[in-house]
Design an enzyme around this catalytic site. Structure first.
Site, PDB file in Angstrom:
ATOM      1  N   ARG A 171      25.721  -9.023 -73.324  1.00  0.00           N
ATOM      2  CA  ARG A 171      24.255  -8.834 -72.353  1.00  0.00           C
ATOM      3  C   ARG A 171      24.342  -8.514 -71.395  1.00  0.00           C
ATOM      4  O   ARG A 171      26.447  -7.899 -70.685  1.00  0.00           O
ATOM      5  CB  ARG A 171      24.824 -10.823 -71.499  1.00  0.00           C
ATOM      6  CG  ARG A 171      23.751 -10.896 -70.099  1.00  0.00           C
ATOM      7  CD  ARG A 171      22.858 -12.383 -70.363  1.00  0.00           C
ATOM      8  NE  ARG A 171      24.602 -12.496 -69.179  1.00  0.00           N
ATOM      9  CZ  ARG A 171      24.227 -14.548 -68.657  1.00  0.00           C
ATOM     10  NH1 ARG A 171      22.958 -14.554 -68.359  1.00  0.00           N
ATOM     11  NH2 ARG A 171      25.296 -14.424 -67.895  1.00  0.00           N
ATOM     12  N   ASP A 453      29.860 -19.172 -62.086  1.00  0.00           N
ATOM     13  CA  ASP A 453      29.463 -17.639 -62.209  1.00  0.00           C
ATOM     14  C   ASP A 453      28.836 -17.407 -61.166  1.00  0.00           C
ATOM     15  O   ASP A 453      28.204 -18.129 -60.305  1.00  0.00           O
ATOM     16  CB  ASP A 453      29.059 -17.025 -63.387  1.00  0.00           C
ATOM     17  CG  ASP A 453      27.678 -17.913 -63.986  1.00  0.00           C
ATOM     18  OD1 ASP A 453      27.077 -18.434 -63.062  1.00  0.00           O
ATOM     19  OD2 ASP A 453      27.153 -17.986 -64.869  1.00  0.00           O
TER      20      ASP A 453
END
Length: 542
Positions: A171, A453
């Site tokens: 990613r 996160d």
């Protein structure tokens, strides 16, 4: 023999490295990689500010009172008869994926977990200091070659890859993030191009040789025009390296509210390269707040109350499945952010929540799901095994054609639930601890039993901003104001000090984190991403 790195003293290229030297960087910042990076920046970097400006223009219309909707000008695409190019064999079965940052131990443990895919993350779970970005690329290069190993200095425990690791997907950073340590013609380059270029260049040959390929997760798209930009990048690189069109494969996260109205168009623009869409639920909730920030009738309750069974999130999940399966693409579910507990009773409660969440996704027709911890992989795997069955490797056969049409109003429905003082205080403590970790280089942090996160921290701070702006009252009758937030921030900073202990508090950056949290929460204009001002702090030492 490694190729020479082009550093900041050399002037025979438009690419200039301004970051301090990182051990081993010559293996990834070699002449070939930087040559590709230069041409990618020359061809595509100038479009990124235009794409970001288009986001702002669209947001201004919504701020003025309009609501997002499906695009009338692209109806022919939605009504057309077309399919994506196809899915490689090693990406057809993605029933459980694990995600995490690109540090060495994490990569080994994730690739060895009972999962089908590991998403190695340069985005929301990585605080992108120059050293971590470079080390991450080195680590992935070693992993692809099967040469990655790690010995923990504190315990001496040795980590190495098993014989049949999970499929690796990288990613990259979102379009809004720059890489300030690399300049092209005197300007910082898009972080997304840097991450894509280095991972592709160093790994595509080895990946293809072992029957896999250069696979990517693309985050935070807001329109099909942005997807078109990525399609052009992929096609350019495939042609430059004499690869069959469609060799590069991507999965796009549908984690912004504008993107949910353009899912078919995103699939269409990327139809040669795309294999799946993913319900990035936490960022999606954050984007719901951010996109509808001027709409007082769309204020969300406590973060803990915004679950996937809420009507607007259920509509999002079901529409993504229907859209993907109609076009031959996989429909990935979202993240279980829980982490296992050491206490058996607490752990059983955690697993029960995970089972309920994953059963909902599997029952809806998702082809797979995300976990943040290897300890949840078996639970998620057993549920998707049950729903997928022995005769299939995914749920592409589930069309959801029996569903009533999902309309714009379904995707925008207000969400019921309380706004509580306990919820507000929890948001403050979570955001404080996450920001403190992030500005010190750690983007993936266990806090109160959840793996936090950037996306979950964004929800925590924007929820309070939204409550302040729209003069919301808590369930105990208190009006949420800037002054109330500041009072609670002081109190919760003291509570965090008690939780982490005076030594850890003193060594940490909690006061600096509190200053940043206050600035972005009491600002009259919503700060788009906490990682933007956070990046300035993070990289001051670079």
């Amino acid at each position: 023999m490694t190729e020479p790195v082009l550093n900041k003293e050399q002037t025979d290229t438009s690419i200039r490295i301004t970051g301090e030297s990182v051990e081993g960087q010559e293996t990834v910042l070699n002449e070939g990689a930087l040559s590709l990076l230069e041409v990618l920046c020359r061809e595509f970097a100038d479009e990124v500010p235009k794409l970001l400006a288009a986001r702002k223009a669209k947001q201004a219309v919504i701020d003025g009172g309009s609501l997002p909707d499906f695009l009338p000008e692209t109806r022919a695409i939605r009504d057309g008869d077309w399919q994506i190019r196809g899915i490689p064999d090693d990406l057809t079965d993605r029933r459980v994926e694990i995600t995490g940052p690109v540090d060495r131990k994490m990569i080994i443990n994730a690739l060895n977990a009972n999962v089908k895919v590991f998403m190695a993350d340069f985005e929301d779970s990585l605080a992108p200091s120059w050293s971590k970005v470079i080390e991450g690329q080195i680590n992935l290069r070693d992993a692809v070659r099967g040469e990655i190993e790690f010995t923990a200095p504190e315990t001496g425990k040795h980590y190495a890859l098993k014989d049949d690791p999970a499929v690796l997907v990288c990613r990259v950073r979102g379009l809004h993030l720059i890489e300030k340590h690399v300049e092209f013609n005197g300007k910082p380059i898009p972080g997304s191009l840097f991450d894509f270029c280095l991972y592709f260049y160093h790994n595509y040959r080895q990946l293809l040789a072992k029957g896999s390929g250069p696979y990517f997760y693309i985050p935070k798209l807001e329109s099909h025009v942005e997807a078109r930009w990525w399609a052009k990048v992929f096609a350019f690189v495939e042609e430059r390296f004499c690869l069959t069109p469609g060799t590069i494969k991507c999965t796009c996260l549908v984690e912004t509210l504008p993107a949910v109205f353009e899912m078919e168009e995103i699939l269409y623009e990327l139809r040669s390269n795309i294999v799946a869409l993913n319900c990035g639920r936490w960022d999606y909730i954050f984007s719901y707040i951010k996109t509808l920030k001027n709409h007082p009738d769309r204020v969300l309750p406590d973060r803990q109350a915004v679950t996937m069974d809420k009507p607007f999130l259920s509509a999002y999940s079901r529409l993504l499945i229907k859209t993907c399966h109609k076009r031959g693409a996989l429909a990935m579910g979202g993240m279980a952010a829980f982490i296992p507990a050491k206490d058996p009773a607490q752990n059983e409660a955690v697993l029960a929540k995970v089972r309920g969440d994953k059963e909902l996704e599997a029952r809806n027709g998702h082809d797979g799901t995300w976990v943040a911890h290897p300890g949840l992989a078996d639970t998620a795997m057993s549920i998707f095994n049950e729903y997928i069955g022995e005769d299939h490797v995914n749920q592409l056969h589930i069309t959801r054609d029996v569903d009533a049409p999902i309309l714009a109003r379904d995707l925008l429905l207000p969400c019921d639930g309380e706004r509580t003082e306990a919820g507000m205080r929890l948001n403050i403590r979570i955001a404080l601890q996450y920001i403190e970790a992030w500005i010190n280089g750690n983007g993936c942090v266990p806090i109160y039993g959840l793996m936090e996160d950037a996306a979950t921290a964004e929800i925590s701070r924007t929820s309070i901003w939204q409550w302040i702006q729209h003069k919301q009252k808590l369930s105990n009758g208190k009006l949420v104001t800037k002054d109330l937030f500041k009072e609670m921030l002081v109190e919760e900073l003291a509570n965090v000090k008690l939780e982490v202990g005076p030594d850890r508090f003193t060594r940490g950056s909690y006061t600096q984190a509190a200053v940043l949290l206050e600035q972005i929460t009491t600002s009259d204009e919503l700060v788009d991403f906490l990682t933007l001002p956070g990046y300035e702090i993070l990289t001051q030492a670079d």
